[in-house]
Design a protein around this motif. Sequence first.
Motif, short mmCIF file in Angstrom:
data_model
loop_
_atom_site.label_atom_id
_atom_site.label_comp_id
_atom_site.label_asym_id
_atom_site.label_seq_id
_atom_site.Cartn_x
_atom_site.Cartn_y
_atom_site.Cartn_z
N LEU A 372 34.84 -93.42 19.96
CA LEU A 372 34.19 -92.38 20.75
C LEU A 372 32.79 -92.83 21.14
N ARG A 373 32.47 -92.71 22.42
CA ARG A 373 31.12 -92.96 22.91
C ARG A 373 30.53 -91.67 23.45
N LEU A 374 29.26 -91.44 23.15
CA LEU A 374 28.51 -90.32 23.71
C LEU A 374 27.31 -90.92 24.45
N ILE A 375 27.19 -90.62 25.72
CA ILE A 375 26.13 -91.20 26.55
C ILE A 375 25.37 -90.08 27.23
N ALA A 376 24.04 -90.08 27.06
CA ALA A 376 23.17 -89.12 27.74
C ALA A 376 22.13 -89.91 28.52
N SER A 377 21.91 -89.54 29.78
CA SER A 377 20.99 -90.32 30.60
C SER A 377 20.26 -89.42 31.59
N GLU A 378 19.10 -89.90 32.00
CA GLU A 378 18.31 -89.28 33.06
C GLU A 378 17.93 -90.41 34.02
N ASP A 379 18.30 -90.28 35.30
CA ASP A 379 17.98 -91.35 36.22
C ASP A 379 17.66 -90.82 37.61
N GLN A 380 17.00 -91.69 38.37
CA GLN A 380 16.60 -91.36 39.75
C GLN A 380 17.02 -92.50 40.65
N GLU A 381 17.67 -92.18 41.77
CA GLU A 381 18.11 -93.16 42.76
C GLU A 381 17.33 -92.95 44.05
N ASP A 382 16.74 -94.02 44.58
CA ASP A 382 16.04 -93.97 45.86
C ASP A 382 16.83 -94.80 46.86
N GLU A 383 17.69 -94.16 47.62
CA GLU A 383 18.49 -94.83 48.63
C GLU A 383 17.88 -94.60 50.01
N GLU A 384 18.39 -95.33 51.01
CA GLU A 384 17.87 -95.18 52.37
C GLU A 384 18.01 -93.74 52.87
N THR A 385 19.13 -93.13 52.55
CA THR A 385 19.47 -91.83 53.14
C THR A 385 18.98 -90.66 52.32
N ASN A 388 18.02 -88.98 44.71
CA ASN A 388 18.78 -88.10 43.83
C ASN A 388 18.27 -88.23 42.39
N ASP A 389 17.95 -87.09 41.78
CA ASP A 389 17.60 -87.03 40.37
C ASP A 389 18.81 -86.49 39.61
N ARG A 390 19.24 -87.23 38.56
CA ARG A 390 20.48 -86.88 37.87
C ARG A 390 20.26 -86.84 36.37
N ALA A 391 20.74 -85.77 35.74
CA ALA A 391 20.81 -85.68 34.28
C ALA A 391 22.29 -85.62 33.91
N ARG A 392 22.72 -86.54 33.04
CA ARG A 392 24.16 -86.67 32.78
C ARG A 392 24.45 -86.76 31.29
#
Length: 635
Positions: A372-385, A388-392
């Motif tokens: 079993l894996r448990l993964i928690a992350s907070e990330d930000q993507e800066d794309e051309e279009t 997006n700020d994501r909490a997962r």
Amino acid sequence: MRIPIRSRRQGRRGLQFGGGLLPGGMPPRAWLALLVALLGSRVALAVQLEALETGREWRLRALVFRGNRALGTGELRRALVTSERPWYQRWRIWRPAPDFDPVSFRADLERLRRLYRTRGYYHARVEHDLELPARGDALTAVVYIDEGPPVLVEDVAVSLGGTELAAAERERLLGALPIAAGAVFGEDAYARAFAYLRAYYRERGFARVRVRKRAQVDVRRDRARVAYQVESGPPSVFGAVRVQGTREVDPEVVRRELAFGPGEPFKASLVERTRANLVALRLFRTIRIDEDKGRDPHVAVRIKVVEAPRHEVRLGVGYDTEEQLRGLAGWRDYDFLGGARQLGFTARASFLRRTIAADFLQPHFPGTQQRLRLIASEDQEDEETYTNDRARFTPRVELEPLPALTAYLFYRLEYDSLSDVNRVVARRFPDIAPHSGLLSGLGLGADWNWTDDLLDPTRGWVTSASVEPVGGFLGGKFSFVRLQGEGRRYQPLLADLVAAFRLRLGAEEPTGRSRDVPLFERLYAGGIGSVRGYERRHVGPLIDDDPVGGRSLIEGSAELRHPVTERLGAAVFADAGQVSLASFDFPLDDLRYGFGFGLRYKSPVGPLRVDLGFPLDPPRRDARWQLHLSVGQVF
């Protein structure tokens, strides 16, 4: 003017250095000195090692092979200590050529004779010339090879004693033997056949098998007779297992990774599977698995380990042409609270993405064959279009029913906050640019990796597939189904060439109340790991020169790879791909193509890759070529 003195034996009238006298009764060294004095410094000479001026330091301008056919020049070079300057450094004319050591070169000539002998060419003659320069100290070493006729296998006799095999199994065993009548008698094939017979029986439960081999080589007739004698011994089972070397790690952690149990039929691959399981724990510096040497059908096993540090700190800086400068910092405990549990924290940052993540691994849960894996992350993507700020948060259960097969089930719960969306895109496709929302998805998939190397494969294949329904009864703001599949193939060709192929398909379909798939979940193509030659995500629909992705994707690549040196390789490639706005619409008649070439350098962290790609039909205002720098193969 260049007057070579042939120093190889050329029959009764030919000149010989290193032993007899030359015309006029003069010894070789005196004749050489006189000739140099008469002809002057502009003349280049070809001499033997014995005639080389002692006490003088020589350098190697070039190493040349002539006459070799059965063995390639690259293989001959790899067998020698003497080596010339690599081709990619020859432009450095201000740097001196490598040193030439006469003692090492003499040993190299003997190595070549032994190499040809091991490949079945017992009559091979290896001679040489050292072409001295008119000026300076950089000589050219020329190796002349007369391979002669090979020794052929006249007969292969295999005696199978002990437990009798079924007729079909016996035929299959003998049909796959690596050595056969009529082939060149090579010592490598002779040894491989011995190992193959032993491995075949051990994999079928005969741990105590004994194999003997014998070869009779008649060099006068150029024939060899080969014989193998197999005594299977009794069918065996695994016996008691003893664990040694554990200090801070609980011995039960080692026992839990056993792929076999006492009393089960012996199988050599289960011993290797146990070793792989223990290596994957990252808890041990060395692992040794020994079987007792007796003849009893109960095979006792001893596992001796040396523990490694439990904690790991990772710091790294990298660069590629898409994310540009990127950094990584991580910490991991490989025995968190005991039981080989793992806990890790990672921070990554680049010009495209920033991520902070924590992950926990619980082995042998919920069953003995799962983790079993448990993964928690907070990330930000800066794309051309968009940005997006994501909490997962993602729980994931993994299962390995076969050594090369990993199946997994995961749940994805995340909150996405979309901003900085291109206004033209938002007006034309309002359904793909929501401001924020909760995403809930349940997916399952499988990865099947049957290659010879995880980082830089040269043989085998990889297949992966996944399906993920999002929303619906799972809740959340977005509802769609995503299906993805990819296949890769690696095939060795002639002259160390390796062909690599890849095909990737993806499709998404909105479901429920959703009318489209949001920007941050759409499919994109183009760039460093996709269709090279195009900018990142610039294969497919563009609005105001910004990519909007699609709901169907097809990508394919073909690449030829060839080693240049032990660490440096070259490649040529062709890529194709396209993205469609419709679901399950693979536009084969509207593919975008790219081609190019690149270099690969084998580093401790994987292949360092440089690719120069050219698009056949680039979008307006895009560059006519793309330079990609990264770590790892594209596929």
